[in-house]
Design a protein around this motif. Structure first.
Motif, PDB file in Angstrom:
ATOM      1  N   ARG A  63      10.850   1.711   9.577  1.00 18.81           N
ATOM      2  CA  ARG A  63      10.695   1.160   8.394  1.00 18.81           C
ATOM      3  C   ARG A  63       9.948  -0.191   8.642  1.00 18.81           C
ATOM      4  O   ARG A  63       8.964  -0.337   7.481  1.00 18.81           O
ATOM      5  N   ALA A  64      10.102  -0.635   9.447  1.00 23.75           N
ATOM      6  CA  ALA A  64       9.206  -2.017   9.839  1.00 23.75           C
ATOM      7  C   ALA A  64       7.704  -1.495  10.116  1.00 23.75           C
ATOM      8  O   ALA A  64       6.864  -2.446   9.672  1.00 23.75           O
ATOM      9  N   VAL A  65       7.559  -0.656  10.867  1.00 27.63           N
ATOM     10  CA  VAL A  65       6.094  -0.116  11.184  1.00 27.63           C
ATOM     11  C   VAL A  65       5.478   0.191   9.650  1.00 27.63           C
ATOM     12  O   VAL A  65       4.336  -0.091   9.311  1.00 27.63           O
ATOM     13  N   THR A  66       6.324   1.000   9.068  1.00 26.14           N
ATOM     14  CA  THR A  66       5.614   1.493   7.473  1.00 26.14           C
ATOM     15  C   THR A  66       5.460   0.438   6.614  1.00 26.14           C
ATOM     16  O   THR A  66       4.328   0.297   6.251  1.00 26.14           O
ATOM     17  N   ALA A  67       6.343  -0.866   6.761  1.00 25.29           N
ATOM     18  CA  ALA A  67       6.031  -1.800   5.919  1.00 25.29           C
ATOM     19  C   ALA A  67       4.844  -2.792   6.206  1.00 25.29           C
ATOM     20  O   ALA A  67       3.780  -3.316   5.456  1.00 25.29           O
ATOM     21  N   VAL A  68       4.602  -2.846   7.551  1.00 29.41           N
ATOM     22  CA  VAL A  68       3.443  -3.584   8.162  1.00 29.41           C
ATOM     23  C   VAL A  68       2.384  -3.011   7.829  1.00 29.41           C
ATOM     24  O   VAL A  68       1.236  -3.423   7.180  1.00 29.41           O
ATOM     25  N   MET A  69       2.098  -1.769   7.989  1.00 28.89           N
ATOM     26  CA  MET A  69       0.858  -0.582   7.662  1.00 28.89           C
ATOM     27  C   MET A  69       0.628  -0.859   6.400  1.00 28.89           C
ATOM     28  O   MET A  69      -0.409  -0.824   5.974  1.00 28.89           O
ATOM     29  N   THR A  70       1.885  -0.871   5.465  1.00 32.25           N
ATOM     30  CA  THR A  70       1.612  -0.931   3.825  1.00 32.25           C
ATOM     31  C   THR A  70       0.797  -2.187   3.705  1.00 32.25           C
ATOM     32  O   THR A  70      -0.139  -2.176   2.833  1.00 32.25           O
ATOM     33  N   VAL A  71       1.264  -3.365   4.063  1.00 30.77           N
ATOM     34  CA  VAL A  71       0.758  -4.486   3.856  1.00 30.77           C
ATOM     35  C   VAL A  71      -0.781  -4.706   4.134  1.00 30.77           C
ATOM     36  O   VAL A  71      -1.582  -5.014   3.565  1.00 30.77           O
ATOM     37  N   LEU A  72      -0.928  -4.127   5.569  1.00 34.93           N
ATOM     38  CA  LEU A  72      -2.500  -4.573   6.080  1.00 34.93           C
ATOM     39  C   LEU A  72      -3.090  -3.322   5.244  1.00 34.93           C
ATOM     40  O   LEU A  72      -4.430  -3.813   4.943  1.00 34.93           O
ATOM     41  N   LEU A  73      -2.807  -2.272   4.935  1.00 37.22           N
ATOM     42  CA  LEU A  73      -3.832  -1.421   4.158  1.00 37.22           C
ATOM     43  C   LEU A  73      -3.896  -1.892   2.635  1.00 37.22           C
ATOM     44  O   LEU A  73      -5.133  -1.933   2.420  1.00 37.22           O
ATOM     45  N   ALA A  74      -2.772  -2.449   2.101  1.00 38.41           N
ATOM     46  CA  ALA A  74      -3.125  -3.248   0.779  1.00 38.41           C
ATOM     47  C   ALA A  74      -4.046  -4.151   0.880  1.00 38.41           C
ATOM     48  O   ALA A  74      -4.924  -4.349  -0.038  1.00 38.41           O
ATOM     49  N   ILE A  75      -3.996  -5.013   1.937  1.00 39.53           N
ATOM     50  CA  ILE A  75      -4.963  -6.039   1.864  1.00 39.53           C
ATOM     51  C   ILE A  75      -6.549  -5.471   2.197  1.00 39.53           C
ATOM     52  O   ILE A  75      -7.336  -5.985   1.794  1.00 39.53           O
ATOM     53  N   ASP A  76      -6.673  -4.512   3.134  1.00 39.90           N
ATOM     54  CA  ASP A  76      -7.849  -3.707   3.369  1.00 39.90           C
ATOM     55  C   ASP A  76      -8.651  -3.390   2.061  1.00 39.90           C
ATOM     56  O   ASP A  76      -9.754  -3.730   1.822  1.00 39.90           O
ATOM     57  N   VAL A  77      -7.646  -2.764   1.094  1.00 42.49           N
ATOM     58  CA  VAL A  77      -8.115  -2.274  -0.060  1.00 42.49           C
ATOM     59  C   VAL A  77      -8.505  -3.293  -0.980  1.00 42.49           C
ATOM     60  O   VAL A  77      -9.517  -3.238  -1.516  1.00 42.49           O
ATOM     61  N   VAL A  78      -7.785  -4.251  -1.154  1.00 42.37           N
ATOM     62  CA  VAL A  78      -7.991  -5.533  -2.211  1.00 42.37           C
ATOM     63  C   VAL A  78      -9.498  -6.031  -1.491  1.00 42.37           C
ATOM     64  O   VAL A  78     -10.093  -6.604  -2.479  1.00 42.37           O
ATOM     65  N   VAL A  79      -9.549  -6.594  -0.240  1.00 37.06           N
ATOM     66  CA  VAL A  79     -10.806  -7.138   0.190  1.00 37.06           C
ATOM     67  C   VAL A  79     -12.007  -6.410   0.007  1.00 37.06           C
ATOM     68  O   VAL A  79     -13.002  -6.678  -0.357  1.00 37.06           O
ATOM     69  N   THR A  80     -11.757  -5.077   0.266  1.00 34.61           N
ATOM     70  CA  THR A  80     -12.903  -4.075  -0.209  1.00 34.61           C
ATOM     71  C   THR A  80     -13.356  -4.032  -1.677  1.00 34.61           C
ATOM     72  O   THR A  80     -14.554  -4.131  -1.927  1.00 34.61           O
ATOM     73  N   VAL A  81     -12.479  -4.034  -2.326  1.00 34.30           N
ATOM     74  CA  VAL A  81     -12.606  -4.052  -3.893  1.00 34.30           C
ATOM     75  C   VAL A  81     -13.390  -5.304  -4.315  1.00 34.30           C
ATOM     76  O   VAL A  81     -14.466  -5.149  -5.076  1.00 34.30           O
ATOM     77  N   LEU A  82     -12.770  -6.509  -3.643  1.00 33.84           N
ATOM     78  CA  LEU A  82     -13.489  -7.921  -4.081  1.00 33.84           C
ATOM     79  C   LEU A  82     -15.081  -7.659  -3.408  1.00 33.84           C
ATOM     80  O   LEU A  82     -15.655  -8.256  -4.103  1.00 33.84           O
ATOM     81  N   ALA A  83     -15.199  -7.332  -2.062  1.00 30.73           N
ATOM     82  CA  ALA A  83     -16.392  -7.465  -1.604  1.00 30.73           C
ATOM     83  C   ALA A  83     -17.390  -6.396  -2.367  1.00 30.73           C
ATOM     84  O   ALA A  83     -18.661  -6.894  -2.452  1.00 30.73           O
ATOM     85  N   LEU A  84     -17.059  -5.342  -2.701  1.00 31.17           N
ATOM     86  CA  LEU A  84     -18.066  -4.415  -3.495  1.00 31.17           C
ATOM     87  C   LEU A  84     -18.395  -5.168  -4.867  1.00 31.17           C
ATOM     88  O   LEU A  84     -19.435  -4.898  -5.399  1.00 31.17           O
ATOM     89  N   ASP A  85     -17.348  -5.731  -5.421  1.00 28.31           N
ATOM     90  CA  ASP A  85     -17.539  -6.330  -6.778  1.00 28.31           C
ATOM     91  C   ASP A  85     -18.731  -7.474  -6.694  1.00 28.31           C
ATOM     92  O   ASP A  85     -19.537  -7.723  -7.341  1.00 28.31           O
ATOM     93  N   ARG A  86     -18.527  -8.251  -5.375  1.00 28.50           N
ATOM     94  CA  ARG A  86     -19.440  -9.374  -5.213  1.00 28.50           C
ATOM     95  C   ARG A  86     -20.655  -8.869  -4.890  1.00 28.50           C
ATOM     96  O   ARG A  86     -21.899  -9.198  -5.201  1.00 28.50           O
ATOM     97  N   GLU A  87     -20.875  -7.709  -4.089  1.00 32.15           N
ATOM     98  CA  GLU A  87     -21.918  -6.936  -3.857  1.00 32.15           C
ATOM     99  C   GLU A  87     -22.869  -6.694  -5.124  1.00 32.15           C
ATOM    100  O   GLU A  87     -24.124  -6.606  -5.240  1.00 32.15           O
ATOM    101  N   LEU A 107       9.494  14.293  -1.471  1.00 34.06           N
ATOM    102  CA  LEU A 107       8.637  13.319  -1.803  1.00 34.06           C
ATOM    103  C   LEU A 107       9.238  11.957  -1.958  1.00 34.06           C
ATOM    104  O   LEU A 107       9.943  11.736  -2.966  1.00 34.06           O
ATOM    105  N   ASP A 108       8.836  11.028  -1.167  1.00 33.56           N
ATOM    106  CA  ASP A 108       9.203   9.583  -1.205  1.00 33.56           C
ATOM    107  C   ASP A 108       8.048   8.742  -0.900  1.00 33.56           C
ATOM    108  O   ASP A 108       7.108   9.085  -0.439  1.00 33.56           O
ATOM    109  N   PHE A 109       8.164   7.355  -1.216  1.00 39.77           N
ATOM    110  CA  PHE A 109       7.303   6.448  -0.419  1.00 39.77           C
ATOM    111  C   PHE A 109       6.713   6.605   0.997  1.00 39.77           C
ATOM    112  O   PHE A 109       5.684   6.712   1.204  1.00 39.77           O
ATOM    113  N   PHE A 110       7.882   6.692   1.764  1.00 41.25           N
ATOM    114  CA  PHE A 110       7.506   6.946   3.128  1.00 41.25           C
ATOM    115  C   PHE A 110       6.561   8.227   3.518  1.00 41.25           C
ATOM    116  O   PHE A 110       5.452   8.022   4.151  1.00 41.25           O
TER     117      PHE A 110
END
Length: 267
Positions: free
Chosen positions: A204-228, A57-60
């Motif tokens: 490693r590059a693909v994992t890093a890019v996907m991590t950033v994109l997914l993190a943005i997706d999660v943050v925007v979702t949380v903020l969008a639900l909060d505003r709803e 078990l590791d981050f990857f």
């Protein structure tokens, strides 16, 4: 032929008058109890300190398990709803992409808790998965209601319901899922990961890019639900963030995207 005693002069020899009264009947039970406790202690120690687990078990590993679980869970839930209730319904949990994060978290949680039990009895795996899955479902339901006043499921009135947030039937499903996860999915995952070099620069590059994109997706979702939730209780838009989410993530979009969730706002 009966084997001879190695120590004929032992106090434990039959008929020895020096043995305390009742010792012969008490000691075997005490010894069995001590042996059982020792075995339990050794098993716990082995699980905690010396069991490396089935997967490394590791981050990857955990990240791709989360991503895969989010997609696979969404597909299964969509198919389940179509078969049981009829018709297709959007069961996505994020504003972008085919993701249902509760299943991603479930995949990670089941792996973390069951990775050390791959050699255990199926009943042990089932019970652990049942508890972990039910707890995850309860906490998720509570969190959505506490932070956004949102309700995605309500099992009130069903058998084994706990505050309507989980019940016996879905606990059994989590237990079954845990068995399938350990006996079928983890071996497949291990085989796939054995062909992937996690230290490769491209991987490693693909994992890093996907991590950033997914993190943005999660943050925007949380903020969008909060505003709803704010809109649901009549809070007007007074900041640029509120106006941004009102324009790009209105109720119509969120309700169409997450058809199984109703947001009433925090009371």
């Amino acid at each position: 032929m009966e084997k001879e005693s190695k120590n004929p002069g032992s106090l434990e020899a039959e008929g020895d008058s020096s043995a305390p009264s009742g010792a012969a009947s008490a000691r075997p039970g005490d010894a069995e109890g001590y042996d059982l406790l020792r075995e339990v202690k050794q098993e716990v120690k082995a699980q905690v300190f010396h069991n490396a687990g089935y997967l490394r078990l590791d981050f990857f590993t955990l990240f791709w398990l989360f991503l895969g679980g989010s997609v696979f869970g969404l597909v299964v839930e969509t198919a389940f709803h179509a078969i049981v209730y009829g018709g297709l319904e959007s069961r996505a949990g994020l504003v972008w992409g085919p993701f249902s994060p509760i299943y991603g978290v479930g995949a990670v949680a089941l792996t973390l808790f069951l990775n050390r039990f791959y050699h255990s009895h199926n009943l042990v795996i089932f019970l652990v998965a049942m508890v972990v899955g039910s707890a995850l479902e309860y906490v998720t339901s509570w969190g959505m209601e506490f932070f956004w006043g949102a309700i995605a499921w309500d099992y009130t009135g069903t058998f084994g319901s706990i505050n309507g947030r989980t019940n016996f039937a879905f606990g059994m499903m989590w237990g079954l899922l845990g068995l399938v996860w350990v006996r079928v999915i983890l071996p497949f995952v291990k085989q796939v990961f054995s062909h992937v070099n996690a230290k490769n620069a491209l991987v490693r590059a693909v994992t890093a890019v996907m991590t950033v994109l997914l993190a943005i997706d999660v943050v925007v979702t949380v903020l969008a639900l909060d505003r709803e939730g704010q809109r649901a209780v009549g809070i007007p838009a007074t900041t640029w963030e509120q106006r941004f989410f009102d324009e790009h993530f209105p109720d119509s979009f969120l309700q169409s995207r997450m058809q199984n969730m109703s947001v009433y706002g925090k009371k």
